[in-house]
Motif scaffolding. Structure first.
Motif, PDB file in Angstrom:
ATOM      1  N   ILE A 164      -6.594  19.790  -0.833  1.00 32.29           N
ATOM      2  CA  ILE A 164      -6.099  20.741  -1.801  1.00 32.29           C
ATOM      3  C   ILE A 164      -5.995  19.954  -3.414  1.00 32.29           C
ATOM      4  N   ARG A 165      -6.571  19.141  -3.461  1.00 33.09           N
ATOM      5  CA  ARG A 165      -6.799  18.495  -4.904  1.00 33.09           C
ATOM      6  C   ARG A 165      -7.377  19.328  -5.936  1.00 33.09           C
ATOM      7  N   PRO A 166      -8.421  19.958  -5.517  1.00 33.48           N
ATOM      8  CA  PRO A 166      -9.024  20.924  -6.776  1.00 33.48           C
ATOM      9  C   PRO A 166      -7.912  22.083  -6.959  1.00 33.48           C
TER      10      PRO A 166
ATOM     11  N   GLU B 206       1.902  -1.200  -5.918  1.00 30.30           N
ATOM     12  CA  GLU B 206       1.891  -0.225  -4.788  1.00 30.30           C
ATOM     13  C   GLU B 206       0.624   0.689  -5.121  1.00 30.30           C
ATOM     14  N   PRO B 207      -0.640   0.257  -4.836  1.00 27.30           N
ATOM     15  CA  PRO B 207      -1.626   1.062  -5.150  1.00 27.30           C
ATOM     16  C   PRO B 207      -2.061   1.936  -3.726  1.00 27.30           C
ATOM     17  N   GLY B 208      -2.192   3.270  -3.984  1.00 28.98           N
ATOM     18  CA  GLY B 208      -2.470   4.178  -2.910  1.00 28.98           C
ATOM     19  C   GLY B 208      -4.183   4.554  -3.079  1.00 28.98           C
ATOM     20  N   ARG B 209      -4.284   5.507  -4.157  1.00 37.86           N
ATOM     21  CA  ARG B 209      -5.474   6.133  -4.244  1.00 37.86           C
ATOM     22  C   ARG B 209      -6.767   5.018  -4.384  1.00 37.86           C
TER      23      ARG B 209
ATOM     24  N   ILE C 270      13.440  -4.800 -10.760  1.00 39.75           N
ATOM     25  CA  ILE C 270      12.936  -3.587 -11.439  1.00 39.75           C
ATOM     26  C   ILE C 270      11.758  -3.068 -11.074  1.00 39.75           C
ATOM     27  N   HIS C 271      11.572  -1.486 -11.147  1.00 34.79           N
ATOM     28  CA  HIS C 271      10.568  -0.850 -10.639  1.00 34.79           C
ATOM     29  C   HIS C 271       9.977  -0.045 -11.612  1.00 34.79           C
ATOM     30  N   PHE C 272       8.659   0.083 -11.501  1.00 30.29           N
ATOM     31  CA  PHE C 272       8.244   1.231 -12.348  1.00 30.29           C
ATOM     32  C   PHE C 272       7.004   1.973 -11.563  1.00 30.29           C
TER      33      PHE C 272
ATOM     34  N   ALA D 270      -7.946   9.880  -0.211  1.00 26.31           N
ATOM     35  CA  ALA D 270      -6.653   9.575  -0.742  1.00 26.31           C
ATOM     36  C   ALA D 270      -5.953  11.110  -0.867  1.00 26.31           C
ATOM     37  N   TYR D 271      -4.864  11.315  -0.585  1.00 26.90           N
ATOM     38  CA  TYR D 271      -4.290  12.547  -0.870  1.00 26.90           C
ATOM     39  C   TYR D 271      -5.079  13.841  -0.259  1.00 26.90           C
ATOM     40  N   GLY D 272      -5.889  13.389   0.713  1.00 28.49           N
ATOM     41  CA  GLY D 272      -6.903  14.612   1.347  1.00 28.49           C
ATOM     42  C   GLY D 272      -6.035  14.714   2.678  1.00 28.49           C
TER      43      GLY D 272
ATOM     44  N   TYR E 192       0.915  -1.243   0.097  1.00 30.36           N
ATOM     45  CA  TYR E 192       0.111  -0.057   0.075  1.00 30.36           C
ATOM     46  C   TYR E 192       0.790   1.335  -0.178  1.00 30.36           C
ATOM     47  N   ALA E 193       0.847   2.158  -0.900  1.00 28.43           N
ATOM     48  CA  ALA E 193       1.364   3.630  -1.006  1.00 28.43           C
ATOM     49  C   ALA E 193       0.777   4.584   0.102  1.00 28.43           C
ATOM     50  N   VAL E 194       1.736   4.363   1.196  1.00 27.19           N
ATOM     51  CA  VAL E 194       1.306   5.193   2.505  1.00 27.19           C
ATOM     52  C   VAL E 194       1.339   6.719   2.209  1.00 27.19           C
ATOM     53  N   LYS E 195       1.810   7.097   1.081  1.00 29.19           N
ATOM     54  CA  LYS E 195       1.620   8.886   1.113  1.00 29.19           C
ATOM     55  C   LYS E 195       0.156   9.092   0.743  1.00 29.19           C
ATOM     56  N   ALA E 196      -0.774   7.923   0.211  1.00 27.58           N
ATOM     57  CA  ALA E 196      -2.048   8.233  -0.044  1.00 27.58           C
ATOM     58  C   ALA E 196      -2.853   8.847   1.333  1.00 27.58           C
TER      59      ALA E 196
ATOM     60  N   MET F  39      -4.806  22.424  -6.602  1.00 29.51           N
ATOM     61  CA  MET F  39      -3.812  21.980  -7.053  1.00 29.51           C
ATOM     62  C   MET F  39      -3.369  21.404  -8.544  1.00 29.51           C
ATOM     63  N   TYR F  40      -4.604  20.606  -8.681  1.00 24.08           N
ATOM     64  CA  TYR F  40      -4.431  19.750  -9.875  1.00 24.08           C
ATOM     65  C   TYR F  40      -5.691  19.939 -10.615  1.00 24.08           C
ATOM     66  N   ASP F  41      -6.633  20.966 -10.304  1.00 26.25           N
ATOM     67  CA  ASP F  41      -7.965  20.958 -10.930  1.00 26.25           C
ATOM     68  C   ASP F  41      -8.797  19.715 -10.765  1.00 26.25           C
TER      69      ASP F  41
ATOM     70  N   ILE G 134       4.328   4.972 -13.649  1.00 26.73           N
ATOM     71  CA  ILE G 134       4.300   5.725 -14.513  1.00 26.73           C
ATOM     72  C   ILE G 134       3.306   6.877 -14.283  1.00 26.73           C
ATOM     73  N   GLY G 135       2.499   6.969 -13.182  1.00 25.37           N
ATOM     74  CA  GLY G 135       1.754   8.110 -12.830  1.00 25.37           C
ATOM     75  C   GLY G 135       0.503   7.593 -11.892  1.00 25.37           C
ATOM     76  N   SER G 136      -0.362   8.454 -11.731  1.00 22.62           N
ATOM     77  CA  SER G 136      -1.375   8.351 -10.888  1.00 22.62           C
ATOM     78  C   SER G 136      -2.832   8.479 -11.410  1.00 22.62           C
ATOM     79  N   GLN G 137      -3.869   8.035 -10.838  1.00 22.97           N
ATOM     80  CA  GLN G 137      -5.144   8.504 -11.315  1.00 22.97           C
ATOM     81  C   GLN G 137      -5.434   8.076 -12.984  1.00 22.97           C
TER      82      GLN G 137
ATOM     83  N   PHE H 119       5.287  -2.978 -10.286  1.00 26.21           N
ATOM     84  CA  PHE H 119       4.601  -2.248 -11.376  1.00 26.21           C
ATOM     85  C   PHE H 119       4.183  -0.777 -10.857  1.00 26.21           C
ATOM     86  N   GLY H 120       4.432  -0.383  -9.446  1.00 29.21           N
ATOM     87  CA  GLY H 120       4.158   0.785  -8.735  1.00 29.21           C
ATOM     88  C   GLY H 120       2.623   0.726  -8.791  1.00 29.21           C
ATOM     89  N   GLY H 121       2.023   2.109  -8.724  1.00 25.47           N
ATOM     90  CA  GLY H 121       0.315   2.223  -8.406  1.00 25.47           C
ATOM     91  C   GLY H 121       0.008   2.887  -9.484  1.00 25.47           C
ATOM     92  N   GLY H 122      -1.135   3.653  -9.404  1.00 28.30           N
ATOM     93  CA  GLY H 122      -1.720   4.544 -10.433  1.00 28.30           C
ATOM     94  C   GLY H 122      -3.140   4.162 -10.727  1.00 28.30           C
TER      95      GLY H 122
HETATM   96  N1  LLP Z   1       4.235   4.254  -6.177  1.00 31.47           N
HETATM   97  C1  LLP Z   1       4.836   5.489  -6.271  1.00 31.47           C
HETATM   98  C2  LLP Z   1       6.363   5.253  -6.637  1.00 31.47           C
HETATM   99  C3  LLP Z   1       4.475   6.650  -6.365  1.00 31.47           C
HETATM  100  O1  LLP Z   1       4.927   7.791  -6.658  1.00 31.47           O
HETATM  101  C4  LLP Z   1       3.019   6.751  -6.030  1.00 31.47           C
HETATM  102  C5  LLP Z   1       2.205   8.164  -6.044  1.00 31.47           C
HETATM  103  C6  LLP Z   1       2.114   5.549  -5.925  1.00 31.47           C
HETATM  104  C7  LLP Z   1       2.956   4.274  -6.014  1.00 31.47           C
HETATM  105  C8  LLP Z   1       0.729   5.357  -5.530  1.00 31.47           C
HETATM  106  O2  LLP Z   1      -0.076   5.843  -6.778  1.00 31.47           O
HETATM  107  P1  LLP Z   1      -1.811   5.503  -6.650  1.00 31.47           P
HETATM  108  O3  LLP Z   1      -1.754   4.326  -6.762  1.00 31.47           O
HETATM  109  O4  LLP Z   1      -1.981   6.490  -5.352  1.00 31.47           O
HETATM  110  O5  LLP Z   1      -2.177   6.568  -7.985  1.00 31.47           O
HETATM  111  N2  LLP Z   1      -1.317  13.988  -4.779  1.00 31.47           N
HETATM  112  C9  LLP Z   1      -1.804  13.453  -5.989  1.00 31.47           C
HETATM  113  C10 LLP Z   1      -1.151  12.039  -6.244  1.00 31.47           C
HETATM  114  C11 LLP Z   1       0.278  11.855  -6.464  1.00 31.47           C
HETATM  115  C12 LLP Z   1       0.825  10.601  -6.492  1.00 31.47           C
HETATM  116  C13 LLP Z   1       2.246  10.313  -6.316  1.00 31.47           C
HETATM  117  N3  LLP Z   1       2.736   9.150  -6.322  1.00 31.47           N
HETATM  118  C14 LLP Z   1      -3.132  13.416  -6.130  1.00 31.47           C
HETATM  119  O6  LLP Z   1      -3.736  13.886  -5.093  1.00 31.47           O
HETATM  120  O7  LLP Z   1      -3.777  13.437  -7.335  1.00 31.47           O
END
Ligand code: LLP
Length: 385
Positions: free
Chosen positions: A304-306, A266-269, A185-187, A362-364, A46-50, A308-310, A189-192, A225-228
């Motif tokens: 902050i999402r609206p 690594e799913p977060g959102r 290896i790790h990737f 997520a990200y709130g 789980y991507a703790v940052k979320a 910061m990211y519209d 590519i982005g989020s949402q 494969f990261g999250g996203g």
């Molecule tokens: N792994 C890595 C290396 C990442 O950088 C991220 C998100 C994740 C996993 C998790 O991605 P997710 O599954 O949550 O899409 N604050 C922004 C999103 C930033 C994402 C940063 N990295 C928002 O509120 O949309």
């Protein structure tokens, strides 16, 4: 208007704005993730940052997920919640020495390394401790995530990862190092990301990279494969649990998995977004000359999402079922970007009405700030309220 269900009567004893988490939905989401990933023996961090709320993290830990961390603080939060260090991966372009040391001291599963410069420091710090650090190279796969520019990460111009053209040089040097070991290896590519073709392209690119590595005699035990995976911000009630089945199936279909190889995500959102709402109250309804404004007691300090990211978040008046009207929904912060939505269709609003900003798990809360000397929002949970 179809609305989520909220215990508005109970809210009346609480100070707004606050975060409200639907624990049942979180648990249901985790059950789906576990069973869908289990079909292919995929490993989930789980991507703790979320959302690093301790209660949320502990529910995630109880469900056996690992953690994807991007700072020493996140490693500490994951460990405190009970996530085993052997299931922690650590990414980030700017790992400070103390953070690398925290990873080494706790014997985390893997460092996701983002540059040659960082790799050299990990090797040096591991040498001091007489350790061999497990590392995965975060590769910039040049796959377009088709998402907002501010949350795109897998392209050459982004600061993240090692560019494909430089991979061989990095590996040459890595193989000479005595205190790091290449385990994967790790990737990311982005989020949402809602367009599955991005994940299809990533799978194909991962196959090509593996073929190239094998051509030089290298086998990687782990592919991350990261999250996203994106969620439906427009209809939070329709599919509250994202389509993990389809996501994993897309990758399973295209990726050539070698015998014994482990595949990680690594799913977060997608895990926490839909279970959280920011609950606010209407301070004033301001009738302008051309517009009506609903002024909330929550602002971009809480979400902050609206600004910061519209980003779009569905906004519901959960106190009223009167006929709808169009309002610009704004916060109290002294900045013109403190707007949650324009021309939003809301049931007629009055001072004191409760307003839910949906899909904010997520990200709130984690991105909240104290700008304007505001207090951080408190979290409340459906099962303990
Ligand atoms: N792994 C890595 C290396 C990442 O950088 C991220 C998100 C994740 C996993 C998790 O991605 P997710 O599954 O949550 O899409 N604050 C922004 C999103 C930033 C994402 C940063 N990295 C928002 O509120 O949309």
């Amino acid at each position: 208007m179809l609305k989520g269900t909220f215990p508005v009567e109970k809210f009346k004893t609480l100070q707004t704005p606050f975060y409200y988490y639907d624990v049942e939905l979180l648990k249901e989401t985790l059950n789906v993730v576990k069973s869908e990933a289990g079909k292919y023996n995929y490993h989930i961090h789980y991507a703790v940052k979320a959302n690093a709320n301790p209660r949320i993290l502990s529910i995630i830990a109880e469900n056996g997920l690992g953690a994807d961390c991007v700072s020493g603080g996140e490693i500490q939060a994951a460990l405190a919640a009970g996530i085993p260090s052997g299931q922690i991966v650590f990414a980030g372009v700017g790992k400070a020495d103390w953070e690398i040391n925290a990873g080494l001291d706790n014997h985390i599963f893997c460092f996701n390394v983002e540059s040659l410069a960082e790799l050299r420091i990990i090797d040096e710090l591991a040498a001091i401790k007489g350790q061999v650090a497990p590392v995965a190279l975060r590769i910039n796969p040049e796959v377009d995530a088709h998402t907002h520019a501010k949350i795109t990460t897998g392209m050459k111009e982004n600061k993240f990862g090692i560019n494909l053209g430089q991979l061989n040089t990095v590996i040459d040097e890595l193989l000479q190092m005595k205190h790091v070991r290449l385990i994967g290896i790790h990737f990311h590519i982005g989020s949402q990301i809602t367009d599955m073709s991005s994940f299809q392209n990533l799978s194909i690119r991962a196959n090509e990279i593996q073929d190239d590595l094998e051509a030089r005699g290298l086998y990687v035990e782990n592919i991350n494969f990261g999250g996203g995976l994106g969620i439906d911000y427009y209809h939070p009630n329709h599919l509250p649990v994202p389509a993990f089945d389809n996501y994993f199936a897309v990758i399973h279909k295209l990726l050539n998995v070698r015998p014994g190889q482990k595949i990680h995500f690594e799913p977060g959102r997608s895990i926490v977004a839909q279970c959280g709402s920011l609950i606010s109250q209407v301070l004033y309804v301001k009738e302008g000359e051309t517009k009506k404004f609903v002024i909330l007691d929550a602002g971009f300090t809480e979400l902050i999402r609206p600004a910061m990211y519209d980003a779009y978040h569905r906004i519901e008046n959960i106190s009223s079922s009167e006929n709808t009207a169009l309002y610009d929904v704004v916060g109290p912060i002294c900045e013109s970007s403190d707007v949650f939505g324009k021309e939003v269709e809301l049931n007629k609003a009055h001072r004191g009405d409760y307003i839910a900003l949906r899909s904010a798990g997520a990200y709130g809360e984690i991105m909240a700030s104290q700008y304007n000397c505001r207090k951080l929002p408190k979290p409340y949970f459906s099962d303990t309220l």
